[in-house]
Design an enzyme around this catalytic site. Sequence first.
Site, PDB file in Angstrom:
ATOM      1  N   GLY A 190       0.823  -1.210   0.000  1.00 40.89           N
ATOM      2  CA  GLY A 190       0.000   0.000   0.000  1.00 40.89           C
ATOM      3  C   GLY A 190       0.851   1.251   0.000  1.00 40.89           C
ATOM      4  O   GLY A 190       1.865   1.309  -0.699  1.00 40.89           O
ATOM      5  N   VAL A 194       0.243   4.632   5.674  1.00 37.62           N
ATOM      6  CA  VAL A 194      -0.293   3.500   6.434  1.00 37.62           C
ATOM      7  C   VAL A 194       0.848   2.604   6.901  1.00 37.62           C
ATOM      8  O   VAL A 194       0.807   2.048   8.005  1.00 37.62           O
ATOM      9  CB  VAL A 194      -1.306   2.712   5.577  1.00 37.62           C
ATOM     10  CG1 VAL A 194      -1.780   1.462   6.320  1.00 37.62           C
ATOM     11  CG2 VAL A 194      -2.494   3.593   5.213  1.00 37.62           C
ATOM     12  N   GLU A 212       5.588  -3.341   0.878  1.00 32.93           N
ATOM     13  CA  GLU A 212       5.656  -3.080  -0.565  1.00 32.93           C
ATOM     14  C   GLU A 212       4.861  -1.812  -0.819  1.00 32.93           C
ATOM     15  O   GLU A 212       3.627  -1.825  -0.810  1.00 32.93           O
ATOM     16  CB  GLU A 212       5.086  -4.263  -1.359  1.00 32.93           C
ATOM     17  CG  GLU A 212       5.820  -5.577  -1.119  1.00 32.93           C
ATOM     18  CD  GLU A 212       7.277  -5.535  -1.529  1.00 32.93           C
ATOM     19  OE1 GLU A 212       7.671  -4.580  -2.251  1.00 32.93           O
ATOM     20  OE2 GLU A 212       8.031  -6.428  -1.138  1.00 32.93           O
ATOM     21  N   CYS A 246       1.527   0.215  -8.478  1.00 34.69           N
ATOM     22  CA  CYS A 246       2.583   0.810  -7.653  1.00 34.69           C
ATOM     23  C   CYS A 246       3.877   0.997  -8.424  1.00 34.69           C
ATOM     24  O   CYS A 246       4.707   1.838  -8.048  1.00 34.69           O
ATOM     25  CB  CYS A 246       2.831  -0.041  -6.407  1.00 34.69           C
ATOM     26  SG  CYS A 246       3.281  -1.759  -6.761  1.00 34.69           S
TER      27      CYS A 246
END
Length: 494
Positions: A190, A194, A212, A246
């Site tokens: 994410g 967070v 990751e 990502c």
Amino acid sequence: MAEADIYATYTRLAETFKTGRTKSYEWRFAQISNIRRMLTENLSAVEQAIKADLGRPKAEAMTAEVFATVGEIDYALKHLKEWMAPEAKPTPLLQKPGRSVVIREPKGLILDLAPWNFPINLSLSTMVGIISAGNCCVLKPSEVSPKCEQFLKEYIPRYCDPDAIAVVTGGVAESQLLLKLRWDHIVYTGNSHVAKEILAAAAQNLTPCTLELGGKSPTVVLPGANVPVAARRILAGKCMNAGQICIAPDYALVHEAVAEALEAELKKSMQAWYGDDAQQSASFGRIINQRHFQRVKGLVESAGVAEVYQQGRMDEASKFIPPTLIKNPGEDSDIMKDEIFGPVLPFITCRSLDEIVERINSKEKPLALYIFGREADADEIIRQTSSGGVCVNDTIFHIATPELPFGGVGNSGMGSYHGKWGFDEFSHKRSVMYRATWADPSLRYPPYTDGTVRLLEKVMVGPLLPEGAARRLLSAGAALGAAGVWLAVRRSRL
């Protein structure tokens, strides 16, 4: 999911791990094989779930979500037995007689916090690494992709051992409850904001984490690049899943010698692929929800007076943002500060390779770096920068091989997985030395003498033999070896 149910699930898996059943080769092989069957026997259900959540074209969804995961599974099944075998290591002279090995044992209970952008692949491919290492696993899919979350909740218990592999659904509250429990490892995919909260929670129990993340992954285009191919491959990476990847090319740093040609080729490919309006194309996806639509829309608007080229118009009702080029936005604009996570490509013209390197190094270390041009130039940029991974003359493809680790560095993450790298990431590497008892020299025991210290110094620090003696011994050994070869040849002729 209710708090009591989460605790019951955790307790059930903890009891299962204590029995040792997840450690066997047979159990691991069976569970990974069952995940493969789950995917291949329910292709239609997977496709429908991905379509409902992300609007992804069938070919793209099947390739990136299902076929890539099956490839990861097949690789693990092929190599699992050799991964599990003890790894022999050399034993130093002072520790002989004896032998040394490294064994990889499961860590225990692992929490897998999965993302919404690749909701099937990034849930299951991570799980393959966790299970191949012999762990119990709690998967928490993202509630942002609800249909895929429902698929995983419904089908995983049908195919996998429910006492060792479980799915917990819900939102932030459920994630926070899970993070209060003591895990042996946590893996999260994410964003960095967070991730910091997860690391803080994990620190309470000294729990190791694999993170990751992402960031602004640059794409560099240099003189010597095959410009038409570069344009197509940059767009392919940027437009897949409507840019919600990502490792998508976040922005392009283009040498002025090829800037005009690349801009023309990008527009040409956009027209060829999607026509005048990508909203009418069956080959282009949608933004996941209204919140992310507004976020990406705001980033485009932050570019101000920069030249904007779009293949269609934004449509909030269908969460459609067209493929977009933004030429030379301000370095202080939001779009050059935040990860875009959408089908928008800022295009910055640079005067030199040094300027390109400086721009890359002015930002946090990215998850991916893409370079189009001569390999010698690419190597120079690689030498002067840092990133999670690199792909030269293409985008995305470097994560498609299980032979390479996938992971970030610095702000883009920590740890890595895929193939053997995932097996190792979720295993404890345990050192084991076996010592013989038939030799037990007294010099290791008291009373200690100066002679003992001198001997230990020669063995451990050296030299064991004076230089001249060592030379003579080496010469004698060489002569004896030559004589042995001569005798062997002589006998062969008789």
